[in-house]
Design a protein around this motif. Structure first.
Motif, mmCIF file in Angstrom:
data_model
loop_
_atom_site.group_PDB
_atom_site.id
_atom_site.type_symbol
_atom_site.label_atom_id
_atom_site.label_comp_id
_atom_site.label_asym_id
_atom_site.label_seq_id
_atom_site.Cartn_x
_atom_site.Cartn_y
_atom_site.Cartn_z
ATOM 1 N N GLY A 125 0.802 -1.215 0.000
ATOM 2 C CA GLY A 125 0.000 0.000 0.000
ATOM 3 C C GLY A 125 0.834 1.264 0.000
ATOM 4 O O GLY A 125 0.300 2.358 -0.119
ATOM 5 N N ASP A 126 2.147 1.096 0.110
ATOM 6 C CA ASP A 126 3.022 2.263 0.129
ATOM 7 C C ASP A 126 3.670 2.531 -1.223
ATOM 8 O O ASP A 126 4.493 3.431 -1.367
ATOM 9 C CB ASP A 126 4.095 2.123 1.202
ATOM 10 C CG ASP A 126 4.955 0.874 1.023
ATOM 11 O OD1 ASP A 126 4.816 0.178 -0.006
ATOM 12 O OD2 ASP A 126 5.760 0.579 1.931
ATOM 13 N N GLY A 127 3.298 1.733 -2.228
ATOM 14 C CA GLY A 127 3.846 1.912 -3.565
ATOM 15 C C GLY A 127 5.201 1.258 -3.776
ATOM 16 O O GLY A 127 5.767 1.328 -4.861
ATOM 17 N N ILE A 128 5.731 0.627 -2.763
ATOM 18 C CA ILE A 128 7.038 -0.029 -2.860
ATOM 19 C C ILE A 128 6.818 -1.521 -3.054
ATOM 20 O O ILE A 128 6.150 -2.168 -2.238
ATOM 21 C CB ILE A 128 7.880 0.227 -1.597
ATOM 22 C CG1 ILE A 128 8.110 1.726 -1.418
ATOM 23 C CG2 ILE A 128 9.192 -0.535 -1.661
ATOM 24 C CD1 ILE A 128 8.732 2.096 -0.087
ATOM 25 N N LEU A 129 7.374 -2.056 -4.131
ATOM 26 C CA LEU A 129 7.269 -3.490 -4.390
ATOM 27 C C LEU A 129 8.373 -4.206 -3.615
ATOM 28 O O LEU A 129 9.551 -3.944 -3.830
ATOM 29 C CB LEU A 129 7.374 -3.780 -5.879
ATOM 30 C CG LEU A 129 6.229 -3.227 -6.730
ATOM 31 C CD1 LEU A 129 6.503 -3.460 -8.209
ATOM 32 C CD2 LEU A 129 4.914 -3.861 -6.325
ATOM 33 N N THR A 130 7.975 -5.085 -2.740
ATOM 34 C CA THR A 130 8.916 -5.810 -1.896
ATOM 35 C C THR A 130 8.864 -7.287 -2.247
ATOM 36 O O THR A 130 7.769 -7.869 -2.275
ATOM 37 C CB THR A 130 8.538 -5.627 -0.402
ATOM 38 O OG1 THR A 130 8.475 -4.229 -0.120
ATOM 39 C CG2 THR A 130 9.539 -6.304 0.509
ATOM 40 N N PRO A 131 10.021 -7.918 -2.522
ATOM 41 C CA PRO A 131 10.016 -9.366 -2.789
ATOM 42 C C PRO A 131 9.499 -10.113 -1.550
ATOM 43 O O PRO A 131 10.033 -9.971 -0.458
ATOM 44 C CB PRO A 131 11.482 -9.704 -3.064
ATOM 45 C CG PRO A 131 12.127 -8.389 -3.382
ATOM 46 C CD PRO A 131 11.358 -7.350 -2.626
ATOM 47 N N THR A 132 8.442 -10.875 -1.747
ATOM 48 C CA THR A 132 7.758 -11.558 -0.647
ATOM 49 C C THR A 132 7.445 -12.986 -1.081
ATOM 50 O O THR A 132 7.057 -13.208 -2.226
ATOM 51 C CB THR A 132 6.442 -10.805 -0.317
ATOM 52 O OG1 THR A 132 6.750 -9.428 -0.097
ATOM 53 C CG2 THR A 132 5.762 -11.383 0.903
ATOM 54 N N PRO A 133 7.603 -13.958 -0.179
ATOM 55 C CA PRO A 133 7.269 -15.338 -0.560
ATOM 56 C C PRO A 133 5.828 -15.438 -1.051
ATOM 57 O O PRO A 133 4.903 -14.942 -0.401
ATOM 58 C CB PRO A 133 7.472 -16.125 0.743
ATOM 59 C CG PRO A 133 8.457 -15.315 1.521
ATOM 60 C CD PRO A 133 8.124 -13.879 1.196
ATOM 61 N N ILE A 134 5.659 -16.065 -2.194
ATOM 62 C CA ILE A 134 4.329 -16.154 -2.811
ATOM 63 C C ILE A 134 3.331 -16.849 -1.891
ATOM 64 O O ILE A 134 2.164 -16.464 -1.823
ATOM 65 C CB ILE A 134 4.389 -16.841 -4.194
ATOM 66 C CG1 ILE A 134 3.031 -16.694 -4.901
ATOM 67 C CG2 ILE A 134 4.811 -18.292 -4.084
ATOM 68 C CD1 ILE A 134 3.057 -17.099 -6.352
ATOM 69 N N ARG A 135 3.779 -17.848 -1.151
ATOM 70 C CA ARG A 135 2.849 -18.561 -0.272
ATOM 71 C C ARG A 135 2.354 -17.661 0.860
ATOM 72 O O ARG A 135 1.210 -17.772 1.290
ATOM 73 C CB ARG A 135 3.505 -19.825 0.278
ATOM 74 C CG ARG A 135 3.686 -20.880 -0.801
ATOM 75 C CD ARG A 135 4.386 -22.101 -0.293
ATOM 76 N NE ARG A 135 3.555 -22.831 0.658
ATOM 77 C CZ ARG A 135 4.011 -23.837 1.379
ATOM 78 N NH1 ARG A 135 5.275 -24.224 1.280
ATOM 79 N NH2 ARG A 135 3.216 -24.464 2.215
ATOM 80 N N LEU A 136 3.199 -16.750 1.328
ATOM 81 C CA LEU A 136 2.773 -15.805 2.358
ATOM 82 C C LEU A 136 1.731 -14.844 1.795
ATOM 83 O O LEU A 136 0.715 -14.573 2.435
ATOM 84 C CB LEU A 136 3.979 -15.033 2.901
ATOM 85 C CG LEU A 136 3.703 -14.018 3.998
ATOM 86 C CD1 LEU A 136 3.085 -14.689 5.226
ATOM 87 C CD2 LEU A 136 4.986 -13.293 4.376
#
Length: 132
Positions: A108-119
């Motif tokens: 929601g802050d406009g920053i794309l953060t690499p995150t585990p897809i399952r999470l």
């Protein structure tokens, strides 16, 4: 020595079953496996294990309602992963179980953060449990 046809069929079926790749985890399958025991299949906090716990599991269907209509997705992911460690936390950390492929996630802050897809999938599943 000739094998009975039933044994041959059973061996063939077992061989074919071993060739089928495992099911790709989804938010629902991870919820069912990791969360439903305590939170219940519907997320109401009424899972089979709930009665054995000292602290009642959260009703996951009211997270938005308790937060003025805003679904706290980032906080939910922190709880699931284990980053959020409020005093008295009884929920296990599931982070290691959800490691794997990463996807860009915008909290929601406009920053794309690499995150585990399952999470992300699990967070989205819980988001879908919200009562309107």
């Amino acid at each position: 020595m000739r094998l009975p046809s039933r044994l041959i069929l059973a061996l063939a079926a077992a061989t074919l079953a071993a060739c089928v790749p495992p099911e790709t985890p989804t938010g629902k399958s991870d919820f069912d496996a990791l969360c439903a025991g305590c939170h219940g299949l519907g997320g109401k906090g009424d899972g089979d294990m709930a009665a054995m716990l000292d602290q009642k599991p959260a009703d996951l269907t009211t997270l938005s309602a308790k937060n003025n209509g805003h679904y706290p997705g980032t906080e939910i992911m922190a709880q699931i992963w284990g980053y959020a460690k409020p005093q008295g936390r009884v929920m296990p950390e599931f982070g290691p179980l959800l490691e794997g492929d990463l996807v860009p996630f915008d909290s929601g802050d406009g920053i794309l953060t690499p995150t585990p897809i399952r999470l992300v999938q699990l967070e989205q599943y819980v988001r879908g449990l919200q009562e309107k």
